[in-house]
Motif scaffolding. Sequence first.
Motif, mmCIF file in Angstrom:
data_model
loop_
_atom_site.group_PDB
_atom_site.id
_atom_site.type_symbol
_atom_site.label_atom_id
_atom_site.label_comp_id
_atom_site.label_asym_id
_atom_site.label_seq_id
_atom_site.Cartn_x
_atom_site.Cartn_y
_atom_site.Cartn_z
ATOM 1 N N LEU A 20 0.737 -0.878 0.096
ATOM 2 C CA LEU A 20 -0.364 0.132 -0.097
ATOM 3 C C LEU A 20 0.594 1.144 -0.360
ATOM 4 O O LEU A 20 1.984 1.250 0.662
ATOM 5 C CB LEU A 20 -1.277 0.238 1.431
ATOM 6 N N ALA A 21 0.217 2.696 -0.861
ATOM 7 C CA ALA A 21 0.912 3.696 -0.413
ATOM 8 C C ALA A 21 1.183 4.381 0.432
ATOM 9 O O ALA A 21 1.099 5.186 0.615
ATOM 10 C CB ALA A 21 0.285 4.658 -1.638
ATOM 11 N N TYR A 22 1.705 3.725 1.707
ATOM 12 C CA TYR A 22 2.121 4.705 3.142
ATOM 13 C C TYR A 22 3.449 5.560 2.695
ATOM 14 O O TYR A 22 4.052 5.005 1.663
ATOM 15 C CB TYR A 22 2.200 3.519 4.404
ATOM 16 N N LYS A 23 3.797 6.219 3.226
ATOM 17 C CA LYS A 23 4.771 7.384 3.354
ATOM 18 C C LYS A 23 6.114 6.984 3.474
ATOM 19 O O LYS A 23 6.863 6.976 2.603
ATOM 20 C CB LYS A 23 4.197 8.549 4.048
ATOM 21 N N SER A 24 5.659 6.007 4.792
ATOM 22 C CA SER A 24 5.922 5.079 4.964
ATOM 23 C C SER A 24 5.942 3.827 5.880
ATOM 24 O O SER A 24 5.342 4.300 6.661
ATOM 25 C CB SER A 24 8.324 5.553 6.063
ATOM 26 N N ALA A 25 7.446 2.526 6.243
ATOM 27 C CA ALA A 25 6.656 1.306 7.342
ATOM 28 C C ALA A 25 7.882 1.231 8.187
ATOM 29 O O ALA A 25 9.100 1.071 7.458
ATOM 30 C CB ALA A 25 5.766 0.928 6.138
ATOM 31 N N SER A 26 7.826 0.992 8.783
ATOM 32 C CA SER A 26 9.232 0.766 9.798
ATOM 33 C C SER A 26 8.835 -0.786 10.974
ATOM 34 O O SER A 26 6.971 -0.928 11.387
ATOM 35 C CB SER A 26 9.076 1.375 10.525
ATOM 36 N N PHE A 27 9.361 -1.619 10.872
ATOM 37 C CA PHE A 27 8.764 -3.312 11.302
ATOM 38 C C PHE A 27 9.546 -3.657 12.969
ATOM 39 O O PHE A 27 11.042 -3.070 12.802
ATOM 40 C CB PHE A 27 9.220 -4.528 10.641
ATOM 41 N N TYR A 28 9.339 -3.532 14.248
ATOM 42 C CA TYR A 28 9.914 -3.706 15.305
ATOM 43 C C TYR A 28 9.431 -4.906 16.389
ATOM 44 O O TYR A 28 9.012 -5.684 15.861
ATOM 45 C CB TYR A 28 9.171 -2.619 16.087
ATOM 46 N N PHE A 29 10.488 -5.681 16.240
ATOM 47 C CA PHE A 29 10.674 -6.774 16.862
ATOM 48 C C PHE A 29 10.656 -7.272 17.587
ATOM 49 O O PHE A 29 11.612 -6.863 18.094
ATOM 50 C CB PHE A 29 11.185 -8.134 15.752
ATOM 51 N N ALA A 30 9.992 -8.220 18.550
ATOM 52 C CA ALA A 30 10.929 -8.716 20.237
ATOM 53 C C ALA A 30 12.272 -9.186 20.571
ATOM 54 O O ALA A 30 12.265 -10.321 19.452
ATOM 55 C CB ALA A 30 10.084 -9.070 21.419
ATOM 56 N N LYS A 31 13.446 -8.625 20.651
ATOM 57 C CA LYS A 31 14.507 -9.399 21.289
ATOM 58 C C LYS A 31 15.610 -9.209 22.110
ATOM 59 O O LYS A 31 15.337 -7.767 22.595
ATOM 60 C CB LYS A 31 15.738 -9.438 19.974
ATOM 61 N N GLU A 32 15.428 -9.763 23.320
ATOM 62 C CA GLU A 32 16.476 -9.916 24.123
ATOM 63 C C GLU A 32 15.337 -7.926 25.109
ATOM 64 O O GLU A 32 16.329 -7.450 25.657
ATOM 65 C CB GLU A 32 18.058 -8.825 24.106
ATOM 66 N N ASN A 33 14.404 -8.853 24.898
ATOM 67 C CA ASN A 33 13.667 -7.670 26.020
ATOM 68 C C ASN A 33 13.158 -5.816 25.555
ATOM 69 O O ASN A 33 13.422 -5.153 26.486
ATOM 70 C CB ASN A 33 13.921 -8.242 27.817
ATOM 71 N N LYS A 34 13.512 -5.925 24.096
ATOM 72 C CA LYS A 34 13.797 -4.620 23.451
ATOM 73 C C LYS A 34 12.763 -5.495 22.680
ATOM 74 O O LYS A 34 12.841 -6.510 21.559
ATOM 75 C CB LYS A 34 14.991 -4.653 22.769
ATOM 76 N N LEU A 35 12.347 -3.956 21.783
ATOM 77 C CA LEU A 35 11.813 -4.011 20.918
ATOM 78 C C LEU A 35 12.424 -3.483 19.414
ATOM 79 O O LEU A 35 13.093 -1.841 20.007
ATOM 80 C CB LEU A 35 10.498 -2.992 20.506
ATOM 81 N N ARG A 36 13.038 -4.272 18.487
ATOM 82 C CA ARG A 36 14.681 -3.539 17.515
ATOM 83 C C ARG A 36 13.716 -3.387 16.439
ATOM 84 O O ARG A 36 13.117 -4.415 15.463
ATOM 85 C CB ARG A 36 15.127 -4.785 17.668
ATOM 86 N N LEU A 37 14.499 -2.186 15.865
ATOM 87 C CA LEU A 37 13.622 -2.087 14.845
ATOM 88 C C LEU A 37 15.053 -2.573 13.602
ATOM 89 O O LEU A 37 15.768 -2.975 13.556
ATOM 90 C CB LEU A 37 13.963 -0.273 14.504
#
Length: 206
Positions: free
Chosen positions: A1-18
Motif C-alpha cells: 500500500l502507498a504509505y509514506k513509510s513503514a517500520s517493523f519492530y520485533f522483540a529481542k532480548e527484552n527490547k523492541l528492535r527496529l
Amino acid sequence: LAYKSASFYFAKENKLRLFYSSQPMPGADAAVTADASVEKEIPIDSPHPYARLFKNEIPSVENELQIALAMKGRQETVGIIEVSLHHKEKQLMDENEQAKRGYYDVLKTLTNMIGLIIENRRLYERVQKQAITDRLTKVFNRRYFDNRFKDEVRRAIRYSRDLSILFLDVDNLKTINDTYGHIQGDLVLATIGSIASTMPALSTVP
C-alpha cells in the motif's frame, strides 16, 4: 500500500528492535537502518507507547501522521508495525469517517496477516531445528551430521581442501551413571554439549 513509510519492530532480548524501515539514512541499507527520527530500540518494560502496545495494554498508537498496531499471531504478539501517512490520506480520513474506518480495517487485516506469517515461519524454523537437534545436549544430531558430512566431503573435493573430523569420548560416563544416576550423567553430557557448541571453529592445520 502507498504509505509514506513503514517500520517493523520485533522483540529481542527484552527490547523492541527496529528490523526494517523504509526511511533509510543516506548511503545506508533500508532493511537494517532508518532515519534518525525512527527509534532503533525500545525497552519492553518501559512506558513507551509501543512497549505498551506490544504488551496489549492499549489497542493502537495514533499520532498526527502515524499509526502503530501490534502484529499478532495465534498465540503471541510478534512485533509492531508503524506506518506514516501522506497528508492527503490524513485529510481524507479526517473528512470522511467511513473512509477512515475502511482504511483502518485494511491496515488491521494486513497487520494480522503479517503477524500470522511471521509466527508460522518461526514455528516452522523451530520444528526444523528440533528435527536436527538432540533434545538433551542441544547440539546437532546424527541425522544432521550425516547430511552435513556428505556436503563437506563434496566441498573438500571440489576445492581440494583437507577435511578433518574431531571425535570426543567421555571417560567413565558409565561409572558416573552407575554411581550418581543417569540424571547426573545426562547433566554431564548436556554440559559437554554446551561447551562444544561454543568452541570457536578449529583452523585447518597445513
